[in-house]
Write an enzyme that holds these catalytic residues in place. Structure first.
Site, PDB file in Angstrom:
ATOM      1  N   GLN A  75       0.849  -1.204   0.000  1.00 37.76           N
ATOM      2  CA  GLN A  75       0.000   0.000   0.000  1.00 37.76           C
ATOM      3  C   GLN A  75       0.880   1.249   0.000  1.00 37.76           C
ATOM      4  O   GLN A  75       0.640   2.201   0.740  1.00 37.76           O
ATOM      5  CB  GLN A  75      -0.932   0.004   1.216  1.00 37.76           C
ATOM      6  CG  GLN A  75      -2.128  -0.916   1.064  1.00 37.76           C
ATOM      7  CD  GLN A  75      -3.086  -0.439  -0.045  1.00 37.76           C
ATOM      8  OE1 GLN A  75      -3.241   0.746  -0.295  1.00 37.76           O
ATOM      9  NE2 GLN A  75      -3.731  -1.394  -0.700  1.00 37.76           N
ATOM     10  N   SER A  76       1.908   1.249  -0.839  1.00 36.44           N
ATOM     11  CA  SER A  76       2.895   2.330  -0.800  1.00 36.44           C
ATOM     12  C   SER A  76       2.356   3.653  -1.326  1.00 36.44           C
ATOM     13  O   SER A  76       1.990   3.772  -2.496  1.00 36.44           O
ATOM     14  CB  SER A  76       4.118   1.910  -1.626  1.00 36.44           C
ATOM     15  OG  SER A  76       4.987   3.008  -1.803  1.00 36.44           O
ATOM     16  N   ASN A  77       2.360   4.667  -0.457  1.00 36.60           N
ATOM     17  CA  ASN A  77       2.042   6.029  -0.896  1.00 36.60           C
ATOM     18  C   ASN A  77       3.151   6.546  -1.796  1.00 36.60           C
ATOM     19  O   ASN A  77       2.900   7.304  -2.736  1.00 36.60           O
ATOM     20  CB  ASN A  77       1.917   6.956   0.323  1.00 36.60           C
ATOM     21  CG  ASN A  77       0.818   6.488   1.255  1.00 36.60           C
ATOM     22  OD1 ASN A  77      -0.330   6.380   0.858  1.00 36.60           O
ATOM     23  ND2 ASN A  77       1.182   6.185   2.497  1.00 36.60           N
ATOM     24  N   CYS A  79       4.988   4.844  -3.916  1.00 37.75           N
ATOM     25  CA  CYS A  79       4.825   4.336  -5.289  1.00 37.75           C
ATOM     26  C   CYS A  79       3.708   5.098  -6.015  1.00 37.75           C
ATOM     27  O   CYS A  79       3.854   5.467  -7.181  1.00 37.75           O
ATOM     28  CB  CYS A  79       4.531   2.833  -5.290  1.00 37.75           C
ATOM     29  SG  CYS A  79       5.998   1.834  -4.938  1.00 37.75           S
TER      30      CYS A  79
END
Ligand code: PLP
Length: 332
Positions: A75-77, A79
């Site tokens: 759930q990378s912000n 990325c």
């Protein structure tokens, strides 16, 4: 320090607000709590990575890149925002996704994963936790070269010295806003993850000789290694910004007792803090970073770490899209 010497793209119009939170302050009974709304930065649902990307993308463009490669958690912000910046600059973007919690990757997950697909990532490659991410990104870069393209690798979280300059700029923005408002900040609390935010703030506040102490709330690593990492990055960032003052080790303070069972795994205090900010101030935090950081702020207040009559600044680093991927953790 003169950041104007370093190439920068602009992804936010003006400054983010620095606001007083009267209801939260009243609820907790002091100190006065203020917030730096870096959740309102530009790009797609902006957050702290937006500031780092202003410097990183300027460098990528100067080097003639046409494909950005980066990495983050499921759930990378980081990325999401790197992809968003790439879209804005007309570049392609390939994502390497580290499954830090076994079994947590799902191609159809909501939240940031949905946005990776909506924003048109050229590829999304999940790998198991503990993979040598830099080595895999170097291989991905070789593939781009073999296809005739020009790759640019952004490290996880955008946290090298160049990216951390974004938070030197933020420290300067905070000093200028607090001066205008006649606000004398006694303490700053921020998240400490890949480190660019915490290290950049340390470099910026120290480089301006502001004397404002910062506590970084770890979201993953233990205190010892995290403090060593932040000090090293803050010193490199400071050098890049042209500061002449060496940062003393005691300027870097990390608390690791709000991580709970691990990165992105929920704690009761995190859920309570998310609900507290939502229900007193209408502000959305996230379960992975700012929820735990806010739990740290509340914990520090309960310990009596701040005088009742002092002013504490909480840096909101964004991340609310992840709320939609963790509904149970958020509602407790
Ligand atoms: C990445 C991230 C952080 C952590 O910042 P670092 O600079 O990596 O330490 C905090 N909050 C949110 C919402 C993030 O996405």
């Amino acid at each position: 320090m003169n950041l104007a010497k370093i190439a920068r793209r602009r992804y936010t119009v003006g400054n983010t607000p620095l606001e007083f939170l009267p209801n939260l302050t009243k609820h907790l009974g002091g100190p006065r709590i203020h917030i730096k709304r870096d959740d309102l930065l530009g790009l797609s649902s902006g957050g702290n990575k937006t500031r780092k990307l202003e410097f990183l993308m300027a460098d990528a463009l100067a080097k003639g890149a046409d494909t950005i490669i980066t990495t983050g958690a499921v759930q990378s912000n980081h990325c999401r925002l790197t992809l968003s910046a790439a879209v804005k600059e007309g570049l392609k973007c390939r994502l390497l996704i580290e499954e830090r919690v076994e079994g947590s990757y799902s191609e159809t997950a909501s939240g940031n994963n949905l946005l990776f697909r909506l924003l048109g990532a050229e590829s999304i490659t999940p790998v198991p936790g503990g993979t040598d991410l830099m080595a895999v990104m170097q291989q991905m870069a070789q593939e781009v070269v073999a296809e005739g393209g020009t790759p640019y690798v952004v490290p996880g979280g955008g946290s090298n010295a160049l990216g951390a300059l974004g938070y030197v700029a933020c420290a300067e923005e905070i000093l200028s806003q607090s001066f205008e408002a006649g606000l004398d900040i006694d303490h700053v609390v921020c998240a400490s993850g890949s480190g660019g935010t915490h290290a950049g703030l340390v470099a910026g506040f120290h480089g301006n000789q502001s004397g404002i102490p910062i506590t970084g709330i770890s979201v993953r690593a233990d205190k010892g290694p995290q403090e060593a990492k932040i000090l090293d990055l803050a010193r490199h960032t400071s050098q890049l910004a042209g500061a002449e003052l060496e940062i003393p080790a005691d300027r870097v303070v990390v608390r690791d007792d709000f991580v709970g069972p691990g990165y992105s795994l929920p704690t009761r205090e995190m859920t309570d803090a998310i609900q507290l900010f939502a229900r007193t101030e209408g502000i959305l935090l996230d379960p992975v970073y700012t929820g735990k950081t806010a739990a740290g702020l509340v914990g520090l207040i309960q310990e009596g770490a701040f005088a009742k009559d002092s002013d504490v600044l909480f840096v909101h680093t964004g991340g609310s899209p992840a709320l939609y991927a963790y509904p149970n953790e958020t509602l407790g």
